[in-house]
Design an enzyme around this catalytic site. Structure first.
Site, PDB file in Angstrom:
ATOM      1  N   HIS A 289      36.612  50.332  44.729  1.00  0.00           N
ATOM      2  CA  HIS A 289      37.112  49.989  45.900  1.00  0.00           C
ATOM      3  C   HIS A 289      37.089  48.319  46.069  1.00  0.00           C
ATOM      4  O   HIS A 289      37.300  47.221  46.652  1.00  0.00           O
ATOM      5  CB  HIS A 289      36.578  49.939  47.309  1.00  0.00           C
ATOM      6  CG  HIS A 289      36.708  51.509  47.554  1.00  0.00           C
ATOM      7  ND1 HIS A 289      38.718  51.620  47.820  1.00  0.00           N
ATOM      8  CD2 HIS A 289      36.022  52.698  47.786  1.00  0.00           C
ATOM      9  CE1 HIS A 289      38.252  52.464  48.495  1.00  0.00           C
ATOM     10  NE2 HIS A 289      37.381  53.612  48.639  1.00  0.00           N
TER      11      HIS A 289
ATOM     12  N   GLU B 125      41.377  54.365  50.240  1.00  0.00           N
ATOM     13  CA  GLU B 125      40.575  55.552  49.342  1.00  0.00           C
ATOM     14  C   GLU B 125      41.772  56.380  48.484  1.00  0.00           C
ATOM     15  O   GLU B 125      40.892  57.264  47.927  1.00  0.00           O
ATOM     16  CB  GLU B 125      40.510  56.551  50.413  1.00  0.00           C
ATOM     17  CG  GLU B 125      39.350  56.252  51.883  1.00  0.00           C
ATOM     18  CD  GLU B 125      38.592  55.197  50.792  1.00  0.00           C
ATOM     19  OE1 GLU B 125      38.079  56.349  49.817  1.00  0.00           O
ATOM     20  OE2 GLU B 125      37.028  55.495  51.784  1.00  0.00           O
TER      21      GLU B 125
ATOM     22  N   GLU C 242      34.146  54.369  44.059  1.00  0.00           N
ATOM     23  CA  GLU C 242      33.269  53.086  44.770  1.00  0.00           C
ATOM     24  C   GLU C 242      32.988  51.849  44.008  1.00  0.00           C
ATOM     25  O   GLU C 242      33.895  50.076  44.286  1.00  0.00           O
ATOM     26  CB  GLU C 242      31.497  52.863  45.123  1.00  0.00           C
ATOM     27  CG  GLU C 242      31.713  54.072  45.562  1.00  0.00           C
ATOM     28  CD  GLU C 242      32.301  54.698  46.815  1.00  0.00           C
ATOM     29  OE1 GLU C 242      33.118  53.631  48.154  1.00  0.00           O
ATOM     30  OE2 GLU C 242      31.922  55.379  47.506  1.00  0.00           O
TER      31      GLU C 242
END
EC number: 3.4.11.-
Length: 882
Positions: A325, A344, A322
């Site tokens: 990202h 992703e 995460e």
């Protein structure tokens, strides 16, 4: 107007969003004021809206003050506002909308969750917007390309806490006074005894709607900070949780370790003034909201006094992914969902390999990637119903369906292959160039290739085009001659050789031929296959193999004789073949047998050669291969019995050698290997292991003291209690599931309950799953029950009998819907079952899970073909040994 993209006549540039959350009435009110640039003369404005009631709307422009306007809710989750006076091209306007909605369960939009504290049920609200659920929380332009800045305000009941993407800049009581803007007067409390608070947050950078986040409730938190290497800034860090905040320290440690590394390797400053993580009891997976990551308790919380290696690895995998990202996805965002893999796949590679290997080198995450991601991607991409990594998304239904192993695992795998091909230093330099060029903007595939091309001087588009835009992957067939080898590429399908019409793609394949040179391991990285067939000079009198390090996204088919030769060389003490080579060989061998390209007996003979293997990850690959065979021949008792005997012969020597205790000073590899050996011996029904695990379960049952159970064995001990126990043992684990001391204990209990062989208790477990479990746990139950041979048909019947209720409950979240409906039905291996499933779904609307349904059918067909092709060969090989 495009049938699935919003009109481009106006563009949002800034949202001023106020949300009032009422956790007593489970409702929310909102006011959103959107500053708009007018790009074309416009008599109407269209934006996204789903399940929100719009009470009033107003428009103002350069020429007019606010005027009330009417709205019409249209199809495709949109609302149209008709304007009394057309807006002129080049002008600016502000749209002001008053709206309201309900807080419901469902894990999507702005939804409610609950947790137990001090003997009472507490409620909270949190967002989950990816991919297209921001429109469930406020009217907006819910497309990743339409970035804007956001200024958030939250009104909530006194005694609750508000969280959002940015730091709080002010907080004070919300009550009748001259300070309350007229726009917010409708939100003032009607009862003066009700106490409310308004919290204002700083304005965000430009961002897409799907990474906006906020939450309201009673949360605990821990805090720390980290100094960033480029800016020198101190970034405050907080972990919030609905429960067990003392179990959040490890994810804080992970955050502090990896956040600065990302800034360093990307050479781009972390752009926000803080990073929070909110761990929620009602949450599926994790979400990279900018500055406010959200995640499920099972992925983030661990008991610091009794945490196993796998639990720690799971936390690192979740959080590092995460945090990746925050740059790759949030600063630079895909233009449209076709390019989901840019987010992703890259976060999978960075967050689960490149960054963790720098912090936790002893975990050998690059090798683990082969087992956890490469193999998963192969399994899905080998089906006729697979799709390209870059896939068109014509509507919202299709968007959620591509959040699969291809967008994550295959994309991560081909990026890993590219990284290996060009070298990690140049790869990361290219990524940095890409990010800097598209800061706070949007991108498409070729933008990334351009950045890496700039860093390497190589035409990356030419290399990667087929891997990204074409379906499937190749199998390389190697034939030998005195001059060397001939390598041919064809599409690999697990049901059998590809037909000519399915075998048109030519991939650019880095062969990475490993061989012996001057007595040492040597890898030829210049050997590339970019035609159907080509000759390569290799000394075939010495050991060699393709795909050194198993970095390539392809399988390799050797002659049976060469496979044996490689296998024998691989088990030597100083073999030229690495750990990663051995993992890939095992995985390839069984997959090639399934596809009818290699005899199954040949693949099992390879495994049989490696009884003295010492590495955990090779054993993990071996165990996965045996589990696959058992799940294929699950309705063949005699074959299952002999496969179990084979498994016992492999894993029991390891159990006897390693025992059941976990010394504090042993290597991680030894810890993981012990756990795997015990689990596999138990699954193979070794009675000595069953007896020992049952003994340990009885101790737990008598004392309810889980601290005496090694965390790494918790699941298998609970499973032994249920699978080989009576009603009272099952009830003990039900109690543990209902009131676990940690999320991992609850997950262990869930898996154990799904293992019972008693038909009555299986049905009870299914009922628990669908009537008492949290939404995200229903899916976990389904996955585990589908592995239980005794439960497969019971589960399948229940899903069919209750199809309408299940569909209605989970319709809003296709993430769950596809697995819930297709996993229980995709376990079969007979033509009769295939026909029955197709008949059942014939009159169903499968638009929200069409891909998963097709993939489930393909899995059954491949299993049928595997059984028809290999049963006699398998029986013959097993009969010679057991």
């Amino acid at each position: 107007m495009d049938n699935y993209r919003l009109p481009t006549n106006v563009k949002p540039v800034h949202y001023d969003l106020t949300i009032k959350t009422d956790l007593k009435s489970f409702s929310f009110q909102g006011l959103v004021k959107v500053d708009i640039d007018v790009l074309e003369d416009s008599s109407s404005i269209v934006l996204n809206n789903l399940d929100l009631d719009i009470s009033e709307a107003y428009i103002s422009s350069d020429l007019t003050k606010f005027e009330k306007i009417s709205s019409t809710h249209t199809s495709q989750e949109r609302t149209t506002f008709d304007l009394p006076n057309a807006l002129q091209t080049g002008s600016k306007a502000q749209l002001k909308i008053h709206f309201s909605g309900k807080l419901v369960t469902g894990l999507t939009g702005y939804y409610k969750g609950s947790f137990e504290k001090d003997g009472a049920t507490k409620y909270y609200a949190v967002t989950q917007f990816q991919p297209t659920s921001a429109r469930r929380a406020f009217p907006c332009w819910d497309e990743p390309l339409l970035k804007a800045t956001f200024a958030m305000s939250m009104i909530s009941r006194e005694g609750t806490m508000n969280l959002a993407n940015m730091p709080v800049i002010s907080e004070h009581p919300f009550e009748s006074s001259e300070d309350v803007p007229a726009d917010l007067a409708a939100m003032l409390p009607e009862n003066e005894e009700d106490k409310w608070t308004i919290t204002k947050f700083d304005t965000t950078p430009k961002m897409s709607c799907y990474i906006v986040a906020y939450a309201n409730g009673q949360f605990d938190f821990i805090e720390s900070s980290v100094v960033m290497p480029l800016s020198g800034k101190t970034i405050p860090l907080r972990i919030y949780s609905t429960s067990n905040i003392e179990q959040a320290q490890y994810v804080m440690d992970v955050t502090k370790a990896v956040l600065p590394l990302y800034e360093e390797v990307f050479d781009v400053e972390y752009p926000l003034p803080k990073l929070d993580t909110f761990v929620a009891t009602d949450k599926q997976g994790a979400m990279e909201n900018w500055g406010l990551i959200t995640g499920q308790t099972n992925g983030y919380l661990i008991d610091p006094s009794n945490a196993g290696v796998l639990e720690k690895q799971r936390v690192v995998s979740f959080q590092s992914h995460e945090i990746a990202h925050m740059w790759f996805g949030n600063i630079t965002t895909m233009e449209w969902w076709n390019y989901l893999y840019l987010n992703e796949g890259f976060a999978t590679l960075m967050g689960e390999v490149i960054i963790p290997v720098r912090v936790y080198p002893e975990w050998r995450v690059n090798s683990e990637f082969i087992v956890s991601h490469l193999s998963k991607a192969f399994n899905l991409d080998a089906k006729p119903s697979s799709h390209p990594i870059e896939v068109d998304c014509p509507d919202a239904n299709n968007i959620e369906q591509i959040f699969d192993a291809l967008s994550y695992s295959k994309a991560g795998s081909v990026l890993r292959m590219l990284c290996d091909f060009v070298g990690q230093e140049k790869f990361l330099k290219g990524v940095s160039i890409y990010l800097k060029k598209h800061l706070f903007g949007n991108s498409v595939t070729h933008d990334l290739w351009e950045g890496i091309s700039d860093a390497t001087g190589i035409n990356i588009t030419e290399i990667m085009e087929a891997w990204i835009t074409k379906i499937g992957f190749p199998v390389l067939t190697v034939t030998e001659s005195e001059q060397g080898i001939t390598v041919r590429q064809d599409r690999f399908l697990d049901a059998g050789p590809a037909k000519p019409e399915d075998n048109q793609t030519i991939w650019h394949v880095p062969l990475n031929i490993v061989s012996v040179h001057d007595g040492e391991r040597s890898v030829d990285r210049a050997a590339v296959l970019h035609e159907r067939e080509k000759d390569f000079a290799v000394d075939t009198t010495k050991p060699f193999k393709l795909n050194a390090g198993t970095n390539g996204f392809y399988r390799v088919l050797y002659t049976p004789e060469r496979l044996v030769a490689i296998g024998k060389e691989a088990i030597k003490e100083n073999s030229i073949f690495s750990l990663e080579d051995r993992i890939g060989l095992v995985d390839d061998a069984v997959a090639l047998a399934k596809a009818g390209l290699l005899k199954l007996s040949s693949s099992l003979s390879l495994v049989d050669l490696w009884r003295d293997e010492k590495e955990f990850l090779v054993w993990k690959s071996i165990s996965s291969s045996i589990e696959h065979l058992k799940s294929t021949w699950w309705e063949y008792p005699k074959i299952l019995e002999k496969l179990n005997a084979f498994s016992r012969s492999l894993f029991m020597p390891l159990v006897k050698k390693l025992g059941y205790e976990y010394p504090a000073d042993e290597s991680i590899d030894t810890t993981l290997l012990r756990t795997l050996a015990i689990e596999q011996a138990f699954a193979a029904e070794d009675q000595s292991v069953v007896t020992e695990l049952r003994r340990r379960f009885k101790e737990y049952q008598d004392t309810r003291d889980s601290s005496k159970i090694p965390s790494d064995l918790q699941t298998v001990i609970f499973t032994a209690g249920v699978k080989h126990g009576a009603r009272e043992d099952y009830d003990t684990v039900v109690e543990t599931f209902t009131k676990p001391t940690s999320p991992s204990e609850g997950y262990a209990a869930l898996r154990a309950l799904s293992s019972t062989k008693d038909e009555k208790l299986i049905l009870e477990t299914v009922v628990i799953a669908f009537t008492k479990a949290r939404d995200q746990d229903v899916l976990l139950f389904i996955r585990e029950l589908a592995k239980n041979n005794a439960a497969k048909r019971i589960l399948s019947k229940y899903v069919q009998d209750n199809y309408n209720q299940i569909y209605t409950r989970f319709e809003a979240s296709s993430f769950a819907l596809d697995e819930l409906l297709t996993t229980p039905l995709g376990v079969y291996s007979t033509s009769e079952d295939l026909e029955a499933i197709q008949k059942f779904f014939k009159d169903k609307d499968i638009s929200k899970y069409e891909r998963a349904y097709s993939q489930a059918l393909d899995s059954i067909r491949a299993r049928i073909a595997f059984i028809e092709r290999s049963t006699s060969d398998l029986e013959e090989w097993l009969s010679k040994k057991y």
